[in-house]
Design an enzyme around this catalytic site. Structure first.
Site, PDB file in Angstrom:
ATOM      1  N   TRP A  34       0.855  -1.194   0.000  1.00 52.08           N
ATOM      2  CA  TRP A  34       0.000   0.000   0.000  1.00 52.08           C
ATOM      3  C   TRP A  34       0.877   1.225   0.000  1.00 52.08           C
ATOM      4  CZ3 TRP A  34      -0.224   4.147   3.313  1.00 52.08           C
ATOM      5  CH2 TRP A  34      -1.379   4.943   3.285  1.00 52.08           C
ATOM      6  N   SER A 100       4.394  -6.100   2.588  1.00 53.60           N
ATOM      7  CA  SER A 100       3.602  -5.222   3.430  1.00 53.60           C
ATOM      8  C   SER A 100       2.140  -5.642   3.429  1.00 53.60           C
ATOM      9  CB  SER A 100       3.783  -3.768   2.979  1.00 53.60           C
ATOM     10  OG  SER A 100       3.274  -2.872   3.934  1.00 53.60           O
ATOM     11  N   MET A 101       1.233  -4.809   2.898  1.00 51.22           N
ATOM     12  CA  MET A 101      -0.178  -5.181   2.827  1.00 51.22           C
ATOM     13  C   MET A 101      -0.364  -6.479   2.058  1.00 51.22           C
ATOM     14  SD  MET A 101      -3.400  -3.013   1.338  1.00 51.22           S
ATOM     15  CE  MET A 101      -5.040  -3.788   1.337  1.00 51.22           C
ATOM     16  N   ASP A 229      12.565  -0.775  10.187  1.00 53.31           N
ATOM     17  CA  ASP A 229      11.277  -0.498   9.560  1.00 53.31           C
ATOM     18  C   ASP A 229      10.414   0.323  10.515  1.00 53.31           C
ATOM     19  OD1 ASP A 229       8.726  -0.552   8.418  1.00 53.31           O
ATOM     20  OD2 ASP A 229       8.962  -2.596   7.655  1.00 53.31           O
ATOM     21  N   HIS A 258      11.395  -0.009   5.631  1.00 54.01           N
ATOM     22  CA  HIS A 258      10.257  -0.751   5.086  1.00 54.01           C
ATOM     23  C   HIS A 258      10.470  -1.089   3.606  1.00 54.01           C
ATOM     24  CE1 HIS A 258       6.184  -2.226   5.304  1.00 54.01           C
ATOM     25  NE2 HIS A 258       5.792  -1.459   4.319  1.00 54.01           N
TER      26      HIS A 258
END
Length: 290
Positions: A34, A100-101, A229, A258
């Site tokens: 995202w 991530s997402m 992160d 991240h």
């Protein structure tokens, strides 16, 4: 552009997912974070197919050049969209890689669809197992953190994305792991997302509890997370994954932010190639052993 149809939305509109399909061999499906699109995987799409892999990356609904739906921004629907990708392309023995997402899609797909067609999974800087602070998840982030993100998006989405991008890649006063051009590229990519999807997906990745989904994982599992992160802190995500997936291999990238698919691209590529069993010829980084 190439598209895969993933059913229809509540208004009967076809949902089309923009994707790219590179190389031949072992299928690897890359799921973006995202609020980007599949184009964030530029350096993986340029390298992984060189080693006997067929690499597919697609953009989830509401983002990039995929259909901008009003509804369907929940993980059950997103897992069904992933199923549409695998089924339409008739992929077998797939390696799913969720960033991530995108790690949420991997977890929910594996439980909701029984891991069909999947041989192994990788979670990169992923939001799993559960980000939101609750009584039984005290180390999570308070809801006000995610409310603040949505408030920022509604106030000035473009300014929010600019600040978010710097944190995403660990850019600070004296730290510049990526160029200004890369920040501009990332911001332009994220701006293509619809405001609706950008907001709704914040609550999706924040409030969805994947702990039970992860217990369904039986395939080889790789977890990679940067120790620095600040977007999805490792202590509430990557470091906790082996509690729910005991056989998972956790690899910490010391000092990585991240967005390690850019900042640590050579090491990440090598670790992914080692995980899928490809021959690695580059000496840019030392891969993990599997």
């Amino acid at each position: 552009m190439s598209y895969i149809k993933a059913g229809q939305d509540a208004n009967g509109q076809d949902v089309k997912l923009h994707y790219t399909d590179q190389g031949q061999g072992n299928p690897i499906v890359l799921i973006h974070g995202w609020p980007a699109s599949h184009e964030m995987w530029e350096y993986q799409l340029a390298e992984l197919p060189k080693h006997g892999n067929r690499v597919i990356a697609y953009t989830r609904r509401g983002f990039g050049n995929s259909t901008k739906t009003w509804d369907g921004h929940d993980y059950d629907t997103l897992a069904d969209d992933l199923k549409a990708v695998l089924d339409t392309l008739d992929l077998q023995n797939v390696t799913l890689v969720g960033f991530s997402m995108g790690g949420g899609e991997v977890a929910r797909y594996m439980s909701r669809h029984g891991g069909a067609r999947v041989a192994r999974v990788a979670f990169i800087s992923a939001v799993t197992p559960f980000l939101l602070q609750t009584d039984d998840n005290p180390d999570g982030a308070p809801k006000k953190v995610f409310d603040g993100m949505v408030e920022g998006l509604r106030k000035d989405r473009f300014d929010f994305l600019s600040s978010f991008g710097k944190k995403f890649f660990g850019v600070g006063t004296i730290s510049h792991p990526v160029s200004s051009a890369t920040l501009d590229w990332m911001q332009a990519m994220c701006q293509l997302a619809s405001p609706r999807a950008t907001e709704q997906d914040v609550y999706a990745f924040a409030a969805t509890d994947f702990r039970q989904d992860l217990k369904a994982l039986k395939v080889p599992t790789l977890v990679i997370h940067g120790s620095s992160d600040e977007t999805v802190p490792a202590k509430v995500s990557g470091e906790r994954m082996t509690q729910y997936v005991p056989h998972a291999r956790f690899v910490a990238y010391e000092g990585a932010p991240h967005g390690l698919f850019i900042t640590e691209k050579d090491r990440l590529n090598q670790d992914l190639l080692a995980f899928v069993g490809s021959t690695v010829s580059t000496k840019a980084a030392q891969p993990a052993n599997y």
